[in-house]
Every structure is written in C-alpha cells, then in structure tokens.
Design an enzyme around this catalytic site. Sequence first.
Site, PDB file in Angstrom:
ATOM      1  N   ASP A   1       0.841  -1.206   0.000  1.00  6.15           N
ATOM      2  CA  ASP A   1       0.000   0.000   0.000  1.00  6.15           C
ATOM      3  C   ASP A   1       0.875   1.256   0.000  1.00  6.15           C
ATOM      4  OD1 ASP A   1      -2.298   1.471   0.035  1.00  6.15           O
ATOM      5  OD2 ASP A   1      -2.743   1.159   2.150  1.00  6.15           O
TER       6      ASP A   1
ATOM      7  N   HIS B   1       2.923   3.197  -8.786  1.00  6.57           N
ATOM      8  CA  HIS B   1       2.790   1.754  -9.057  1.00  6.57           C
ATOM      9  C   HIS B   1       4.053   1.229  -9.751  1.00  6.57           C
ATOM     10  CE1 HIS B   1      -1.212   1.956  -7.614  1.00  6.57           C
ATOM     11  NE2 HIS B   1      -1.720   2.610  -8.648  1.00  6.57           N
TER      12      HIS B   1
ATOM     13  N   LEU C   1      11.531 -20.383  -4.584  1.00  9.77           N
ATOM     14  CA  LEU C   1      10.541 -19.488  -3.963  1.00  9.77           C
ATOM     15  C   LEU C   1       9.229 -19.610  -4.732  1.00  9.77           C
ATOM     16  CD1 LEU C   1       9.936 -17.004  -2.004  1.00  9.77           C
ATOM     17  CD2 LEU C   1      10.480 -15.550  -3.968  1.00  9.77           C
TER      18      LEU C   1
HETATM   19  C1  FPP Z   1      -1.978   0.134  -3.280  1.00  5.94           C
HETATM   20  O1  FPP Z   1      -1.496   1.458  -3.281  1.00  5.94           O
HETATM   21  C2  FPP Z   1      -1.387  -0.592  -4.404  1.00  5.94           C
HETATM   22  C3  FPP Z   1      -2.093  -1.203  -5.400  1.00  5.94           C
HETATM   23  C4  FPP Z   1      -3.574  -1.220  -5.431  1.00  5.94           C
HETATM   24  C5  FPP Z   1      -1.433  -1.860  -6.520  1.00  5.94           C
HETATM   25  C6  FPP Z   1      -0.156  -2.566  -6.194  1.00  5.94           C
HETATM   26  C7  FPP Z   1       0.530  -2.837  -7.467  1.00  5.94           C
HETATM   27  C8  FPP Z   1       1.863  -2.787  -7.685  1.00  5.94           C
HETATM   28  C9  FPP Z   1       2.857  -2.603  -6.618  1.00  5.94           C
HETATM   29  C10 FPP Z   1       2.426  -2.931  -9.058  1.00  5.94           C
HETATM   30  C11 FPP Z   1       1.731  -3.905  -9.971  1.00  5.94           C
HETATM   31  C12 FPP Z   1       2.064  -5.295  -9.695  1.00  5.94           C
HETATM   32  C13 FPP Z   1       2.509  -6.167 -10.615  1.00  5.94           C
HETATM   33  C14 FPP Z   1       2.814  -7.557 -10.233  1.00  5.94           C
HETATM   34  C15 FPP Z   1       2.757  -5.788 -11.983  1.00  5.94           C
HETATM   35  P1  FPP Z   1      -2.537   2.643  -3.465  1.00  5.94           P
HETATM   36  O2  FPP Z   1      -2.581   2.995  -4.902  1.00  5.94           O
HETATM   37  O3  FPP Z   1      -3.860   2.273  -2.864  1.00  5.94           O
HETATM   38  O4  FPP Z   1      -1.837   3.765  -2.626  1.00  5.94           O
HETATM   39  P2  FPP Z   1      -2.549   4.916  -1.799  1.00  5.94           P
HETATM   40  O5  FPP Z   1      -3.340   4.246  -0.700  1.00  5.94           O
HETATM   41  O6  FPP Z   1      -1.419   5.721  -1.287  1.00  5.94           O
HETATM   42  O7  FPP Z   1      -3.435   5.669  -2.771  1.00  5.94           O
END
Ligand code: FPP
Length: 266
Positions: free
Chosen positions: A39, A56, A150
């Site tokens: 997150d 991201h 893994l």
């Molecule tokens: C939450 O942060 C994160 C996500 C919903 C997406 C996580 C995805 C990645 C790390 C990259 C994609 C993964 C792959 C395997 C290609 P948020 O956007 O909710 O952050 P915020 O709460 O600060 O808005």
Amino acid sequence: MLDNIRRYLGTGLSALKPATDVPRPGERAVARHVAIIMDGNGRWATERNLPRVAGHRAGVETIRHVIKACPELGIEVLTLYAFSTENWKRPKDEVDALMWLLVEYCRQEVAELDRAGVRIQHLGRLEGLPALQRSELERAMQQTRSNNRLILNLALNYGARAEIVDAFQSLLTRVQKGELAPEAVDEQAITRHLYTGGLPDPDLIIRTAGELRLSNFLLWQAAYSEFWATPVYWPDFRREHLEQALEDFGRRERKFGAVPGTAAAK
Ligand code: FPP
C-alpha cells in the site's frame, strides 16, 4: 474454477506443511510464508507531484528487491496483493495502467525469475482478467512451474470473500456429484479448496503505508498469522524493512490458541 484451485497442489517444495507448529521455548519462529499488502503507491507519487501510476511503477521496483531477498532470508512462499476484486472501482486510466504493468512485468521479469528458481502462481479469479493479462500470467506460470526456490503468489483480481465463495462452490459441486460426503466438508477440506490449497498459511502479513486492516486479503488463511505494519510507503520498502519485520516476528510468541509448553500445544 477447479483448475484454478488445483494448480496449487504439488508445489514441489517438499518441506511445505501447514504452519501450525508451536515453537519450543527459546526457539525462534521462522516465517516461511510472508504475505504483503503493498500500500501507499498513490501517496508516494502524489507527494512527489507525480501521477499515481508512477507510484505503481516504483512499486514494481520494490517487488524486485523483495523477491531477491526472500530466499536469502529463509522465506519459501511470498504472496503479494497486487490487485483486488474491489480495485476495478478505480479510475479507468489507473486500472488500465496497472493491467499494463502486469503485462510488462511478465514480459520483462519472467525469464530472470525463472533463472532465479521462482515459481509464479496466481491467486484470484483468472477468468475475470482481460485476455492478454490472462495469457501472460498463464505463460509465466507454465514456464516457471518446476521451480522450487521461492513460490511467488501474485494475488490479482483477488478477494478473500470471493475465494471462500469459490471454495464452497467447488465443494458443493463435488458433494452433488457424490465425490464428497457432506460430513467431509470440514476445515481441512475448505482449506484445500482455497486458491492457496496445498500451501502453508501465511506466518506473517505485512502492510505498508500505515493502515491497519486486512482489506479482504487471505481472511481464512490469516486466522493465526502475525500482523506487521509500517508507515513506509511500498515504493520505499526495502530489504532492511523486511528484515525488521522478520526480526519482530521472531520475537513473538505464537500460541495458536494453546498454552506453550503443555501437552496440548505439541
Ligand atoms: C496500493 O497502493 C497498491 C495497489 C492497489 C497496486 C499494487 C501494485 C503494484 C505494486 C504494481 C503492480 C504489480 C505487478 C505484479 C505488476 P494505493 O494505490 O492504494 O496507494 P494509496 O493508498 O497511497 O493511494
């Protein structure tokens, strides 16, 4: 759906078994399965006046660091919550960008992950992903299926309640076909029919960016998981944070409802 679930059996990691052993007094608990709620990508980007997708993208870089560290730290299974069943509610641009990052990730990383002995698995409703993302993931899983250094579970279009519904649907179908007696539907049977069937429950669930909730992640499997939260945003999360989480985990006394040292705890 059954295919989706059965993929997780026969993982090739012979040592894998349910993580319900109570450590003996003085024994340090080892986190064999670590699950992470990644997150804070959006906040990381916003604080830098960047578009959310930049967060991201930076988050993908963190994934590289964490995967590299896992086998070195004794972690056998890593589960990453990358896209939930609720994330479709985000603006279309952001959803499209996340879906494209997944394609890029598969195309750029799978060969290296394969060489590193990482087996890629998918948790979630594969059929709910767009065709391109589905085929890239299927190819990644196929290519890495015999690896055993893994297990990397990518939770994509994943929701824990949906997972439990899918497990019940599979069980009901088997009962209706006469393959399973209704009284055989017990905790073990439900566990086996989850997307994670055949894998140990997560020992440790990490959440970055300061929130203290599970957000529909591994609700069944998390019954006795230890939870560790950090204010660090996912793009800034590094090996040292993972080591800190494992150290904290090692100091905790896991009791699984029993009293350590008594016969019932053995
Ligand atoms: C939450 O942060 C994160 C996500 C919903 C997406 C996580 C995805 C990645 C790390 C990259 C994609 C993964 C792959 C395997 C290609 P948020 O956007 O909710 O952050 P915020 O709460 O600060 O808005």
